[in-house]
Write an enzyme that holds these catalytic residues in place. Structure first.
Site, PDB file in Angstrom:
ATOM      1  N   ASP A   1      -0.529   4.643   0.823  1.00 49.99           N
ATOM      2  CA  ASP A   1      -1.177   5.525   1.534  1.00 49.99           C
ATOM      3  C   ASP A   1      -0.348   5.472   3.014  1.00 49.99           C
ATOM      4  O   ASP A   1       0.432   4.569   3.402  1.00 49.99           O
ATOM      5  CB  ASP A   1      -2.588   5.291   1.869  1.00 49.99           C
ATOM      6  CG  ASP A   1      -2.997   4.091   2.439  1.00 49.99           C
ATOM      7  OD1 ASP A   1      -2.323   2.986   2.146  1.00 49.99           O
ATOM      8  OD2 ASP A   1      -3.927   4.183   3.464  1.00 49.99           O
TER       9      ASP A   1
ATOM     10  N   HIS B   1       3.768   4.711  11.640  1.00 49.96           N
ATOM     11  CA  HIS B   1       2.739   5.495  12.370  1.00 49.96           C
ATOM     12  C   HIS B   1       3.214   6.682  13.412  1.00 49.96           C
ATOM     13  O   HIS B   1       2.165   7.577  13.771  1.00 49.96           O
ATOM     14  CB  HIS B   1       1.627   4.530  13.152  1.00 49.96           C
ATOM     15  CG  HIS B   1       0.821   3.641  12.136  1.00 49.96           C
ATOM     16  ND1 HIS B   1      -0.430   2.862  12.473  1.00 49.96           N
ATOM     17  CD2 HIS B   1       1.063   3.219  10.911  1.00 49.96           C
ATOM     18  CE1 HIS B   1      -0.666   2.251  11.437  1.00 49.96           C
ATOM     19  NE2 HIS B   1       0.309   2.431  10.571  1.00 49.96           N
TER      20      HIS B   1
ATOM     21  N   ASP C   1       4.565  -5.743   5.206  1.00 44.08           N
ATOM     22  CA  ASP C   1       3.946  -4.567   5.637  1.00 44.08           C
ATOM     23  C   ASP C   1       4.103  -4.542   7.199  1.00 44.08           C
ATOM     24  O   ASP C   1       3.003  -4.094   8.048  1.00 44.08           O
ATOM     25  CB  ASP C   1       2.485  -4.443   5.203  1.00 44.08           C
ATOM     26  CG  ASP C   1       1.619  -2.985   5.764  1.00 44.08           C
ATOM     27  OD1 ASP C   1       2.494  -2.181   6.025  1.00 44.08           O
ATOM     28  OD2 ASP C   1       0.682  -3.084   5.655  1.00 44.08           O
TER      29      ASP C   1
ATOM     30  N   HIS D   1       0.955  -1.086  -0.040  1.00 44.49           N
ATOM     31  CA  HIS D   1      -0.186  -0.005   0.151  1.00 44.49           C
ATOM     32  C   HIS D   1       0.816   1.291   0.085  1.00 44.49           C
ATOM     33  O   HIS D   1       2.113   1.243   0.648  1.00 44.49           O
ATOM     34  CB  HIS D   1      -0.960   0.035   1.182  1.00 44.49           C
ATOM     35  CG  HIS D   1      -0.393   0.255   2.441  1.00 44.49           C
ATOM     36  ND1 HIS D   1      -0.117   1.511   3.169  1.00 44.49           N
ATOM     37  CD2 HIS D   1       0.159  -0.589   3.447  1.00 44.49           C
ATOM     38  CE1 HIS D   1       0.523   1.255   4.204  1.00 44.49           C
ATOM     39  NE2 HIS D   1       0.564  -0.043   4.495  1.00 44.49           N
TER      40      HIS D   1
ATOM     41  N   GLU E   1      -5.366   1.533   2.732  1.00 40.74           N
ATOM     42  CA  GLU E   1      -4.870   0.513   3.723  1.00 40.74           C
ATOM     43  C   GLU E   1      -4.889   1.197   5.276  1.00 40.74           C
ATOM     44  O   GLU E   1      -5.515   0.585   6.083  1.00 40.74           O
ATOM     45  CB  GLU E   1      -3.618  -0.227   3.663  1.00 40.74           C
ATOM     46  CG  GLU E   1      -3.262  -1.347   4.735  1.00 40.74           C
ATOM     47  CD  GLU E   1      -2.717  -0.979   5.912  1.00 40.74           C
ATOM     48  OE1 GLU E   1      -2.635  -1.894   6.780  1.00 40.74           O
ATOM     49  OE2 GLU E   1      -2.235   0.044   6.317  1.00 40.74           O
ATOM     50  N   GLU E   2      -4.255   2.424   5.253  1.00 37.02           N
ATOM     51  CA  GLU E   2      -4.666   3.087   6.529  1.00 37.02           C
ATOM     52  C   GLU E   2      -5.878   3.577   6.983  1.00 37.02           C
ATOM     53  O   GLU E   2      -6.424   3.750   8.003  1.00 37.02           O
ATOM     54  CB  GLU E   2      -3.551   4.260   6.614  1.00 37.02           C
ATOM     55  CG  GLU E   2      -2.257   3.848   6.501  1.00 37.02           C
ATOM     56  CD  GLU E   2      -1.332   3.307   7.258  1.00 37.02           C
ATOM     57  OE1 GLU E   2      -2.198   2.654   8.507  1.00 37.02           O
ATOM     58  OE2 GLU E   2      -0.165   2.934   7.298  1.00 37.02           O
TER      59      GLU E   2
ATOM     60  N   ASP F   1       6.465   2.257   6.233  1.00 38.20           N
ATOM     61  CA  ASP F   1       5.326   1.635   6.015  1.00 38.20           C
ATOM     62  C   ASP F   1       4.274   2.560   5.096  1.00 38.20           C
ATOM     63  O   ASP F   1       3.793   3.663   5.286  1.00 38.20           O
ATOM     64  CB  ASP F   1       4.664   1.997   7.436  1.00 38.20           C
ATOM     65  CG  ASP F   1       3.089   1.462   7.641  1.00 38.20           C
ATOM     66  OD1 ASP F   1       2.585   0.613   6.494  1.00 38.20           O
ATOM     67  OD2 ASP F   1       2.302   1.765   8.380  1.00 38.20           O
TER      68      ASP F   1
END
EC number: 3.4.13.20
Length: 507
Positions: free
Chosen positions: A134, A478, A228, A132, A199-200, A165
């Site tokens: 995003d 994150h 991931d 992903h 995804e997020e 990520d």
């Protein structure tokens, strides 16, 4: 000696030593001359790979904040990725995913999902890579030491939102493909890509697409690879064979919609906040043990073999504690910590909506509050059963308070845990590739977080799924100052290249 020549020499020596050692393995070795050429190419072009990552990090592809500016950036990110794959010779389809309906009644377009294919040789296996592009929100004012959207290298660490990520790992896979292409070598396996941009935000509409494509795009897929998540150490690679699920709950306690003055009503009401605190306090004890009756019923018994798996994992507790920036964990041994991260459920309380949480003093009694908590589920736990157990427990606790308030419990998210067979041939191939590149056995780990796509692929596509992380435990996905080490990024590219060759030996 030129640093690049030094890195090439070190890579060549590692390859030669490990190829000599490989006689003990059951599968044939990849062609050593080709492997050497690919590794040399990757070393010589690593600055270009870092520059591409810098360009991708510069795109503010935040899917969490549903605003037009970020959504436009997401579309731009997906277009850049599609163009990159097309230039490698892939057949690329950017699938329109329609609109996302927002809680306020408005809608935003969902960025397209990329479905790409490289090679269709029926004599070769087909490996599908999921990633992903995003990212989570990031702002310099939140505590970042650098601009989160300007990839900045400090002491070999590449800082930037999405570096680990998941833009770095996605590019590592693409870089590995590009090395074979640049050397005019056939890819050892057919490769497919499924790359999303939501995804997020919960992979909006992705499951429907996978279901729709299971007999077309996924029909020839033999294996699925996801990258991931992270290693459990700073230097030792890992393979992930399981993740926890997640059930997210909200418990609302309401007297009325308006708040009360505590001087006028304090002492004569059943206060919603007092009820809620009692409810939340009934969920978990000070040792982390969940107090909901029946919650552990489906947790499988611990076996000696599983204990030995934990013992074999490299985890420096002091390093782990320091990188986590906590004074003390609930448990003192490596084995206990790993078991409570991976094979036992956990309950976390996240917040209270409707409560006063700003600086200063405000003497109100909230008329309505919502507590938020979640339970990380482990394999064999059933989401529906957990929902019933939690609801029954909270209703029982609330009834004993004899409160005149109203309580409503709702589960807003129910994601299943995932576990795979570590003796699957794909896992054995990944182990051999790690030995080739890193010269060590990987840690066989689970992940305490939730990666819904793994379970989704397992249940819909019915193919082997493996998670091959590239980032170190301290990458800070994150959080502020997210990074990926240059070493992880480049050696991870080599790992994927070696993995292609290992997977070719299975067919």
């Amino acid at each position: 000696m030129d640093p690049k020549l030094g890195r090439m020499a070190a890579s060549l020596l590692a390859v030669l030593l490990l190829l000599l050692e490989r006689g003990m393995f059951s599968s044939p070795s990849p062609p050593p001359a080709l492997l050497e050429k690919v590794f040399q190419y990757i070393d010589l072009h690593q600055d270009e790979f870092v520059q591409t990552l810098k360009e991708w990090v510069a795109i503010e592809s935040d899917s969490v904040q549903p605003v037009p500016r970020f959504r436009q950036e997401l579309f731009r990110m997906m277009a850049v990725a599609a163009d990159t794959l097309q230039r490698l010779g892939a057949r690329v389809a950017s699938v329109d995913m329609g609109p996302q309906q927002l809680p306020d009644g408005q809608s935003l377009p969902i960025p397209p999902v990329i479905l790409a294919e490289l090679g269709s040789d029926p004599t070769k296996g087909t490996v599908c890579f999921y990633g992903h592009l995003d990212v989570q929100p990031a702002d310099r004012g939140d505590g970042w030491l650098t601009d989160p959207y300007v990839l900045t290298e400090v002491d070999g660490k590449l800082y930037g939102r999405g570096a680990t990520d998941n833009k770095g790992p996605v590019l590592a896979w693409i870089n590995a493909v590009s090395a074979f292409r640049a050397l005019e070598q056939d890819l050892p396996v057919n490769i497919k890509f499924i790359i999303e941009g939501m995804e997020e935000a919960g992979s909006v509409a992705l499951e429907e697409l996978v279901e729709k494509e299971k007999d077309r795009f996924f029909s020839g897929v033999d294996y699925i690879v996801i990258s991931d998540n992270l290693w459990i150490s700073q230097r030792k690679p890992a393979i992930t064979y399981g993740t926890r699920g997640n059930s997210y709950f909200m418990v609302e306690v309401k007297c009325r919609d308006q708040d009360f003055h505590s001087g006028t009503f304090g002492g004569i009401l059943h206060e919603p906040m007092a009820d809620l605190v009692a409810l939340l306090g009934s969920l978990v004890d000070s040792s982390g043990h969940i107090l909901v009756p029946g919650i552990y019923d489906e947790v499988v018994p611990l076996t000696e073999e599983e204990i030995n798996t934990y013992k074999a994992i490299h985890l420096d507790l002091e390093e782990y504690r320091n990188s986590s920036r906590v004074e003390k964990f609930l448990f003192d041994t490596k084995e206990e910590i790993l078991m409570h991260l991976w094979r036992y459920p956990s309950l976390s309380i996240h917040g209270i909506e409707g409560a006063f949480d700003e600086p200063g003093t405000k003497t109100v009694i909230p008329g309505r509050v919502i507590g938020k908590f979640s339970i990380r589920l482990v394999p064999h736990m059933n989401v529906s059963a957990v929902e019933k157990q939690v609801t029954r427990h909270l209703e029982d606790v609330f009834s004993k308070r004899n409160s005149s308030n109203k309580m409503v419990v709702s589960m807003t998210l129910g994601l299943h845990p995932w576990i795979a067979n570590i003796d699957d041939t794909q896992y054995l191939a990944a182990k051999r590739a790690i030995r080739t590149v890193f010269g060590t056995e990987p840690d066989m780990i689970r992940d305490g977080s939730t990666i819904p796509i793994a379970k989704m692929f397992q249940e819909i596509v019915h193919k082997s799924v493996v998670l091959i992380p590239l980032g170190a435990v301290d990458d800070g996905e994150h959080s502020q100052n997210e990074k990926i080490n240059r070493w992880n990024y480049i050696e991870g590219t080599k790992l994927f290249a070696a993995f292609f060759l290992e997977m070719a030996q299975l067919h």
